[in-house]
Design an enzyme around this catalytic site. Structure first.
Site, PDB file in Angstrom:
ATOM      1  CD  GLU A  95      29.386  28.335  33.097  1.00 30.09           C
ATOM      2  OE1 GLU A  95      29.345  29.105  34.071  1.00 30.09           O
ATOM      3  OE2 GLU A  95      28.724  27.264  33.038  1.00 30.09           O
ATOM      4  CG  ASP A 144      31.685  31.151  34.482  1.00 30.77           C
ATOM      5  OD1 ASP A 144      30.982  31.078  33.485  1.00 30.77           O
ATOM      6  OD2 ASP A 144      31.659  30.316  35.405  1.00 30.77           O
ATOM      7  CD  GLU A 187      29.900  33.283  38.890  1.00 33.61           C
ATOM      8  OE1 GLU A 187      28.786  32.735  38.737  1.00 33.61           O
ATOM      9  OE2 GLU A 187      30.739  32.890  39.729  1.00 33.61           O
ATOM     10  CG  HIS A 189      34.626  33.777  40.797  1.00 36.12           C
ATOM     11  ND1 HIS A 189      35.227  33.106  41.834  1.00 36.12           N
ATOM     12  CD2 HIS A 189      34.176  32.807  39.961  1.00 36.12           C
ATOM     13  CE1 HIS A 189      35.137  31.799  41.645  1.00 36.12           C
ATOM     14  NE2 HIS A 189      34.506  31.593  40.504  1.00 36.12           N
TER      15      HIS A 189
END
Length: 292
Positions: free
Chosen positions: A102, A104, A106, A119
């Site tokens: 993953e 990310d 965020e 994030h």
């Protein structure tokens, strides 16, 4: 499937991926499925725009129809305006299963007038805990801005408006897993996380301001896709330019490196590779290579 992915990994090692801008914008009807939230997710404008909303009952989300194995993914977002405390807008690549990979972005909401926190995290073989957090140098709720993930066998680059903010290098020679074998889909969701998102959960979601809405446009993928054991690489994946200069697949140009250092000096607010309290027994081995 395994042989195809191995061959694709070798091919991508020598490809040039850094395509700048979004001259071609994918059609959301063709490229994505609204996966949850019922009417709270909407595609409109002839497939050129998408919105996700959150209310007290539910958030919403979507995912790509295609799976990708290396490439550059661009998406323009305009985040929830006003009092967005407690909300999280997530935009990421992910495979499935307990040993998933993953990558990310965020966006952690905040009270009116206070900055969002961006994030970032990287998971490989189910293990994450590689967080870096940033403030942005603009208000991400006023206009659309482009958030990009450049995923190569050598490294992952997080970019905002074509400015690199983070590089996660492949450190497999140090025993650190790196996402390079599992094809991933693009996901995005808008959801309530007021138990942790804003000041560690101290500030709760103000439901009187609902519905909260984030907007998307300008999707572009210069990438390799994987389907039923076969793969296809977008031609844009192979030739790309930054300020008219060709980019080698394993390098950031000098200007990009300066911008990266600028962001990390003035806008980074958390780096797991600097968290002495968390890693009192010694930092993860990739931290010795984390700076560019």
């Amino acid at each position: 499937m395994g042989r195809s992915i191995q061959n694709l990994t070798m091919l991508v090692t020598v490809l040039v991926l850094t395509m700048v801008g979004t001259a071609y914008s994918g059609n959301f009807n063709e490229e994505f499925d609204l996966t949850w939230g019922e009417h709270r997710g909407q595609i409109f404008g002839g497939g050129k725009m998408l919105s996700l909303s959150l209310d007290r009952v539910s958030g919403s989300g979507f995912k790509s129809k295609k799976e990708y194995l290396f490439g550059r993914i661009d998406m323009q977002l305009k985040l929830v305006a006003g009092n967005s405390a407690g909300t999280v807008t997530a935009y990421y690549l992910s495979s499935e299963g307990p040993t998933h990979d993953e990558i990310d972005f965020e966006f952690l909401g905040n009270e009116t007038g206070k900055p969002y926190v961006l994030h970032t995290n990287v998971f490989a073989q189910g293990k994450g805990n590689r967080e870096q957090q940033f403030y942005l140098w603009f208000d991400p709720t006023k206009n659309f801005h482009t958030y990009s993930l450049v995923w190569r066998p050598q490294h992952i680059i997080f970019m905002v408006d074509n400015v690199p903010i983070r590089v996660f290098n492949n450190a497999e020679q140090l025993g650190v897993p790196f996402p390079k074998k599992q094809p991933m889909r693009i996901y995005s969701s808008l959801w309530n996380a007021d138990d942790w998102a804003t000041r560690g959960g101290l500030v709760k979601t103000d439901w009187s301001k609902a519905p909260f809405t984030a907007y998307y446009r300008g999707f572009n993928a210069a990438a390799c896709t994987v389907s039923s054991g076969s793969s296809y690489c977008d031609p844009k994946f192979k030739s790309s330019f930054t300020n008219g200069e060709s980019q080698a697949a394993t390098e950031l140009n000098a200007y990009g490196r300066r911008r990266l250092r600028w962001v990390q000096k003035y806008f980074m607010i958390y780096d797991y590779c600097s968290d002495v309290k968390r890693f009192s027994q010694g930092f993860p081995p990739e931290c010795r290579r984390s700076r560019v």
